[in-house]
Scaffold this motif. Structure first.
Motif: not given
Length: 255
Positions: A129-138, A153-154, A201-205
């Protein structure tokens, strides 16, 4: 109860157990009905009827005339996402249809699948989930300098969701609290200068909390004509989205 009637009830038990596992593991309504009807047909019961909702399964089987139809109901109280179990039940269904597995073996294998816990360890889920949050943010055009804050955050938000859900079995509250924590951490990162684009940051998290499978299944069920299931899953997805949005919205007045 004669042998024929007993066999019908045993077949219904196998079919209902298969349907229960698929529905609890995130399978679509049409898949549950199709699997139960195919398994019953493979065991010699051609006339079957099923009515599936996200919270219960009604299955009816007609024996030889003039015997009345037998009907059973099973309640579904817990639902999660475990597509591995769905694949395993589908595999057993295909073996039943090809005659490789008999009734007793099918019941034993389905009970074994039902008792399995195939979920990844919680820390692996949090890391994913943490890695996916960062990737979604990008993916949402965020900057690389916000990658680490989005990951933290994610990951913490998803861990909070799992942790809160153990104590509060109502998903709405655990999703609300997790999204509030994500919003607070994202704001904190921006406030201290480690983060820059709060919205990205919020959207990705929060993407690890978004009910993607629910929305997909709701649309698929509506297209297939399962209106009750489609609307129910759509309402559940809406409540999840509302919980996420509400948790984030509480943070914004302090921005």
């Amino acid at each position: 109860m004669d042998k024929q009637e007993l066999k019908i009830y045993e077949i219904m038990e196998v079919c209902l157990l298969a349907g229960k596992i698929i529905l609890q593991s995130g399978g679509e309504t049409y898949r549950v009905e199709d699997t139960m009807m195919r398994m019953a047909a493979a065991f010699g019961i051609e006339k079957t009827h099923s009515y599936v909702t996200p919270t219960g399964i009604i299955f009816s089987a007609e024996g030889d005339e003039p015997e009345p139809a037998k009907t059973r109901l099973i309640r579904i109280s817990e639902r999660s996402t475990d597509l591995k179990k769905v694949a395993l039940v589908n595999s057993i269904s295909r073996k039943i249809s090809s005659g490789e597995v008999n009734l007793k073996e099918a019941l034993e294998q389905l009970n074994e699948i039902d008792s399995l816990n195939l979920s990844f360890p919680i820390m692996i889920q949090v890391a994913a989930a943490s890695l996916a949050s960062g990737c979604f943010m990008i993916m949402f055009n965020g900057g690389w300098n916000d990658f680490i804050p989005a990951m933290i955050s994610g990951g913490i938000g998803y861990f909070a969701f799992v942790y809160f859900h153990r104590f509060v079995p109502i998903r709405f509250f655990s999703e609300f609290l997790a999204s509030f924590l994500i919003g607070f951490l994202s704001f904190l990162f921006v406030k201290i200068g480690l983060g820059h684009q709060l919205d990205k940051i919020i959207i990705g998290s929060v993407m690890s909390l978004v009910p993607g499978l629910l929305v997909t299944n709701a649309v698929r069920d509506l297209m297939a004509g399962h209106l009750v299931s489609g609307l129910s899953k759509g309402a559940e997805a809406f409540l999840t989205a509302f919980a996420i949005g509400s948790g984030i919205a509480i943070v914004f007045p302090f921005v």
